[in-house]
Design a protein around this motif. Structure first.
Motif: not given
Length: 369
Positions: A98-99, A282-285, A305-307
């Protein structure tokens, strides 16, 4: 998966060379051909051409797995950050395949963290490393070989006590300096070959926002659309590489100012500006995990840790020392109460806690490297 090179889909080197003469290099290129076209290009009979197409199609088809299999492979799913409290919250570290994005203001240690992870990736597996090389794409000229070596020496003094090991570690970090959007995209498209030839286990892009924001003024007509297309291509390629090689991909992002309109602000406050991650919702997703680094006070900074698909919304204090990122307070952390939307999470910058804080007062801080 369709972008996978034919050699990685089990096609013989001889057939790959024949197809390459006709500009057919990826699985997608081959599967867009008819059996008759394949026969003509590589000199196979009809049944052999059909078998080749079927074999390649099967190699790139998504494989079914179960939650039980993933659970049993849990130890192989994560790359340790060597920060116990962060690893504990993330259930083991950075999720492979993952990224992971690290975003925050200048001076909070984004590049420091990237160099620290580079050292970790080269370590033996017995020490929590990957025993692999690193592909490091630097768009801000922020990489420092001297700092990389200093982190290694101070974080793992016993292991890197010999010059030979230091040289071996530095030789496994492959640096590419790309200073335009097209350069970055071209590099990403060639990255599959780089990962294979160098046996890379970690890809770092520092930073994704730097060249994008320089070249795309979104106040001009059409630029927002073109920027999003470019970002979409980069995200798609990085996701493919992360998933295809089952490796962690780490990138850094910058910050921007966002206007919070009346009604969305707490307690009906008037319109206000907040600092948040750049490149938009959009980039956040596109990223799986988002870590925010921000200022806590004059001496300490924070990792938020925001996401994350498994970690709670949490914050940890840290300082930057000769050995890199060092957490404060052991395993203590607390959840944040405000702003659960990772794309609009407010980020603390220097002026929020001390208007008199100047760049010179932090001149001795490693975070400025």
């Amino acid at each position: 998966m369709a972008s996978k090179k034919l050699i990685r889909a089990g096609v013989s080197l001889e057939l790959c060379e024949r197809l390459k003469r006709h500009h057919v290099e990826s699985c997608k290129d081959l599967l867009s051909l008819t059996p008759l076209e394949v026969m003509w290009m590589v000199g196979l009979n009809y049944q052999e051409a059909l078998l080749l197409l079927k074999s390649v199609s099967g190699r790139i088809a998504p494989l079914m797995t179960t939650a039980l299999e993933l659970w049993r492979r849990n130890a192989e799913l994560y790359f340790s950050t060597s920060l116990p409290a962060v690893d504990k919250l993330l259930r083991g570290g950075l999720l492979c395949g993952t990224i992971t994005e690290v975003t925050g203001p200048s001076g909070c240690g984004k590049s420091q963290l990237c160099m620290m992870l580079s050292v970790l990736a080269t370590l033996p597996k017995s020490m929590g490393g990957l025993d692999k090389a690193v592909i490091y794409i630097d768009t801000e000229s922020a990489f420092s070989a001297e700092r990389l070596v200093e982190i290694a020496r101070n974080r793992f003094p016993e292991y890197f006590s010999s010059k030979e090991r230091l040289l071996q570690m530095a030789g496994r970090v492959h640096l590419f300096r790309e200073l335009t959007c097209q350069d970055v995209l071209n590099r990403l498209e060639k990255l599959e070959e780089n990962i294979i030839s160098n046996r890379a286990g970690l890809v770092i892009l520092d930073s994704v926002a730097s060249v994008i924001r320089k070249e795309f003024d979104i106040s001009l007509p059409g630029n927002l659309w073109n920027r999003n297309i470019m970002l979409g291509q980069e995200a798609s390629t990085l996701k493919y590489l992360a998933h295809g090689f089952h490796i962690p991909v780490v990138l850094t992002n910058q910050i921007t100012t966002h206007m919070r309109h009346r009604g969305s602000a707490p307690s009906g406050e008037k319109d206000s500006e907040i600092v948040t991650a750049a490149l938009g919702n959009t980039w956040s997703h596109a990223v799986t995990t988002r870590l925010i680094v921000q200022y806590a006070d004059r001496h300490q900074k924070q990792i938020v840790i925001a996401k994350s698909p498994m970690a709670p919304f949490a914050v940890l204090n840290y300082t930057i020392q000769k050995e890199g990122i060092c957490l404060s307070g052991g395993d203590n952390q607390h959840t944040l109460c405000e702003g659960t939307d990772p794309s609009l999470q407010p980020i603390r910058v220097q002026t929020e806690f001390d208007d008199n804080l100047t760049q010179s007062s932090l001149s001795a801080d490693w975070s400025l490297l």
